[in-house]
Motif scaffolding. Structure first.
Motif, PDB file in Angstrom:
ATOM      1  N   THR A 192       0.764  -1.050  -0.036  1.00 50.44           N
ATOM      2  CA  THR A 192      -0.030   0.009   0.071  1.00 50.44           C
ATOM      3  C   THR A 192       0.948   1.252   0.025  1.00 50.44           C
ATOM      4  OG1 THR A 192      -1.570  -1.350   1.265  1.00 50.44           O
ATOM      5  CG2 THR A 192      -1.651   1.092   1.273  1.00 50.44           C
ATOM      6  N   PRO A 193       0.813   2.249  -1.052  1.00 46.96           N
ATOM      7  CA  PRO A 193      -0.204   2.513  -2.096  1.00 46.96           C
ATOM      8  C   PRO A 193       0.300   1.989  -3.387  1.00 46.96           C
ATOM      9  CG  PRO A 193       0.923   4.344  -1.473  1.00 46.96           C
ATOM     10  CD  PRO A 193       1.739   3.212  -0.484  1.00 46.96           C
ATOM     11  N   LEU A 194       1.342   1.035  -3.539  1.00 51.20           N
ATOM     12  CA  LEU A 194       1.674   0.708  -4.885  1.00 51.20           C
ATOM     13  C   LEU A 194       1.449  -0.486  -5.490  1.00 51.20           C
ATOM     14  CD1 LEU A 194       3.995   1.839  -7.012  1.00 51.20           C
ATOM     15  CD2 LEU A 194       5.592   0.255  -6.023  1.00 51.20           C
ATOM     16  N   THR A 195       0.880  -0.286  -6.714  1.00 52.04           N
ATOM     17  CA  THR A 195       0.216  -1.545  -7.551  1.00 52.04           C
ATOM     18  C   THR A 195       0.764  -1.773  -8.816  1.00 52.04           C
ATOM     19  OG1 THR A 195      -1.794  -1.027  -6.300  1.00 52.04           O
ATOM     20  CG2 THR A 195      -2.118  -2.675  -8.205  1.00 52.04           C
ATOM     21  N   PHE A 196       1.034  -3.015  -9.214  1.00 46.99           N
ATOM     22  CA  PHE A 196       1.350  -3.329 -10.668  1.00 46.99           C
ATOM     23  C   PHE A 196       0.025  -3.874 -11.317  1.00 46.99           C
ATOM     24  CE2 PHE A 196       2.492  -6.256 -13.823  1.00 46.99           C
ATOM     25  CZ  PHE A 196       3.363  -5.582 -14.584  1.00 46.99           C
ATOM     26  N   LYS A 197      -0.046  -3.319 -12.627  1.00 45.46           N
ATOM     27  CA  LYS A 197      -1.183  -3.982 -13.493  1.00 45.46           C
ATOM     28  C   LYS A 197      -0.626  -4.460 -14.636  1.00 45.46           C
ATOM     29  CE  LYS A 197      -4.625  -0.861 -11.382  1.00 45.46           C
ATOM     30  NZ  LYS A 197      -5.455   0.238 -11.682  1.00 45.46           N
ATOM     31  N   PHE A 255      -5.682  11.735  -5.660  1.00 47.99           N
ATOM     32  CA  PHE A 255      -4.477  11.462  -6.660  1.00 47.99           C
ATOM     33  C   PHE A 255      -3.932  10.300  -6.686  1.00 47.99           C
ATOM     34  CE2 PHE A 255      -4.883  16.277  -5.669  1.00 47.99           C
ATOM     35  CZ  PHE A 255      -4.771  16.645  -6.864  1.00 47.99           C
ATOM     36  N   THR A 256      -3.944   9.791  -8.041  1.00 48.61           N
ATOM     37  CA  THR A 256      -2.982   8.590  -8.393  1.00 48.61           C
ATOM     38  C   THR A 256      -2.264   8.702  -9.382  1.00 48.61           C
ATOM     39  OG1 THR A 256      -5.141   7.337  -7.769  1.00 48.61           O
ATOM     40  CG2 THR A 256      -3.376   6.283  -9.055  1.00 48.61           C
ATOM     41  N   LEU A 257      -0.956   8.495  -9.402  1.00 52.34           N
ATOM     42  CA  LEU A 257       0.086   8.456 -10.435  1.00 52.34           C
ATOM     43  C   LEU A 257       0.126   7.205 -11.099  1.00 52.34           C
ATOM     44  CD1 LEU A 257       2.766  10.526  -8.685  1.00 52.34           C
ATOM     45  CD2 LEU A 257       1.079  11.546 -10.090  1.00 52.34           C
ATOM     46  N   ASN A 258       0.268   7.079 -12.415  1.00 54.23           N
ATOM     47  CA  ASN A 258       0.627   5.907 -13.108  1.00 54.23           C
ATOM     48  C   ASN A 258       1.622   6.191 -14.308  1.00 54.23           C
ATOM     49  OD1 ASN A 258      -1.845   4.381 -12.185  1.00 54.23           O
ATOM     50  ND2 ASN A 258      -2.981   6.286 -12.820  1.00 54.23           N
ATOM     51  N   GLY A 259       2.420   5.315 -14.477  1.00 57.29           N
ATOM     52  CA  GLY A 259       3.613   5.109 -15.515  1.00 57.29           C
ATOM     53  C   GLY A 259       3.554   3.760 -15.933  1.00 57.29           C
ATOM     54  N   GLY A 260       3.680   3.720 -17.397  1.00 53.43           N
ATOM     55  CA  GLY A 260       3.832   2.353 -17.939  1.00 53.43           C
ATOM     56  C   GLY A 260       4.508   2.305 -19.074  1.00 53.43           C
ATOM     57  N   LEU A 311       2.671   0.690 -13.399  1.00 50.91           N
ATOM     58  CA  LEU A 311       2.688   0.903 -11.955  1.00 50.91           C
ATOM     59  C   LEU A 311       1.905   2.104 -11.706  1.00 50.91           C
ATOM     60  CD1 LEU A 311       6.521   0.744 -11.389  1.00 50.91           C
ATOM     61  CD2 LEU A 311       4.737  -0.805 -10.560  1.00 50.91           C
ATOM     62  N   SER A 312       1.031   1.829 -10.230  1.00 49.32           N
ATOM     63  CA  SER A 312       0.164   2.931  -9.876  1.00 49.32           C
ATOM     64  C   SER A 312       0.481   3.236  -8.688  1.00 49.32           C
ATOM     65  CB  SER A 312      -1.543   2.363  -9.925  1.00 49.32           C
ATOM     66  OG  SER A 312      -1.697   2.175 -11.144  1.00 49.32           O
ATOM     67  N   TYR A 313       0.475   4.377  -8.257  1.00 50.22           N
ATOM     68  CA  TYR A 313       1.062   5.022  -7.019  1.00 50.22           C
ATOM     69  C   TYR A 313      -0.188   6.070  -6.392  1.00 50.22           C
ATOM     70  CZ  TYR A 313       3.522   6.972  -2.824  1.00 50.22           C
ATOM     71  OH  TYR A 313       4.030   7.136  -1.417  1.00 50.22           O
ATOM     72  N   LYS A 314      -0.909   5.479  -5.341  1.00 49.39           N
ATOM     73  CA  LYS A 314      -2.053   6.157  -4.804  1.00 49.39           C
ATOM     74  C   LYS A 314      -1.576   7.239  -3.845  1.00 49.39           C
ATOM     75  CE  LYS A 314      -6.732   6.000  -3.439  1.00 49.39           C
ATOM     76  NZ  LYS A 314      -7.995   5.108  -3.465  1.00 49.39           N
ATOM     77  N   ILE A 315      -1.509   8.502  -4.106  1.00 46.09           N
ATOM     78  CA  ILE A 315      -1.103   9.533  -3.230  1.00 46.09           C
ATOM     79  C   ILE A 315      -1.770   9.713  -1.956  1.00 46.09           C
ATOM     80  CG2 ILE A 315      -0.590  11.785  -2.855  1.00 46.09           C
ATOM     81  CD1 ILE A 315       0.376  11.778  -5.627  1.00 46.09           C
ATOM     82  N   ASN A 316      -3.100   9.736  -2.290  1.00 45.93           N
ATOM     83  CA  ASN A 316      -4.260  10.010  -1.219  1.00 45.93           C
ATOM     84  C   ASN A 316      -5.490   9.641  -1.807  1.00 45.93           C
ATOM     85  OD1 ASN A 316      -5.068  12.342  -2.603  1.00 45.93           O
ATOM     86  ND2 ASN A 316      -3.696  13.346  -1.445  1.00 45.93           N
ATOM     87  N   ASP A 317      -6.442   9.598  -1.206  1.00 51.12           N
ATOM     88  CA  ASP A 317      -7.974   9.468  -2.127  1.00 51.12           C
ATOM     89  C   ASP A 317      -8.321  10.350  -3.083  1.00 51.12           C
ATOM     90  OD1 ASP A 317      -8.449   7.790   0.023  1.00 51.12           O
ATOM     91  OD2 ASP A 317      -9.552   8.884   1.501  1.00 51.12           O
TER      92      ASP A 317
END
Length: 151
Positions: A30-35, A80-85, A72-78
């Motif tokens: 938490t808060p990093l996810t791979f899709k 904002f979410t940053l994504n890169g791929g 990769l997704s990084y949820k900063i807070n409820d």
């Protein structure tokens, strides 16, 4: 089935279509996810694969394609979410005519803002690189926005 009906002929041929797809969603911590997703098959343009090419009507063959994407997704807070791929879509050169697209790659990043539970706004930058058979390759830079309503 592909029809080639004209004033002088009324023939058709069968274009085989099959595919394999594997998807992954891995919470790293938490808060990093791979899709991600991997695909492999023939005549996959209806599934947004094969770089928009499903059949070669000149050679009467289905086009073999494979590729996938990872993010990769990084949820900063409820809010904002940053994504890169990165993504790749590759068509078999042996199934294409001159000018056909055989390799498409993209690197992307975006930010998603959610002011309330079901509403999201996004902005994304992506860099695309496409290789063509026997013609010059192409690049593209894109900035796009989105509004998403989850229901």
């Amino acid at each position: 089935e592909v029809d080639r009906t004209s004033a002088t002929s009324d023939d058709h041929w069968i274009a085989p279509q099959w595919g394999f797809v594997a998807d992954a969603l891995v919470p790293i911590y938490t808060p990093l996810t791979f899709k991600g997703e991997f695909f492999y098959g023939r005549n996959l343009d209806a599934f947004l694969a094969g770089i928009g090419q499903g059949v070669n009507t000149t050679t009467e063959t289905s086009i073999l394609a494979y590729g996938g994407w990872g993010q990769l997704s990084y949820k900063i807070n409820d809010q904002f979410t940053l994504n890169g791929g990165y993504g790749i879509d590759h068509a078999d050169k042996d199934d294409l005519n001159a000018g056909g697209r055989y390799n498409n790659q993209v690197v992307f990043s975006n930010v998603i803002y959610s002011p309330i539970k079901h509403l999201k706004f996004g902005i994304e930058y992506s860099h695309w690189y496409t290789e063509y058979l026997q013609v010059d390759n192409g690049t593209d830079h894109r900035v796009q926005t989105s509004v998403i309503w989850d229901f």
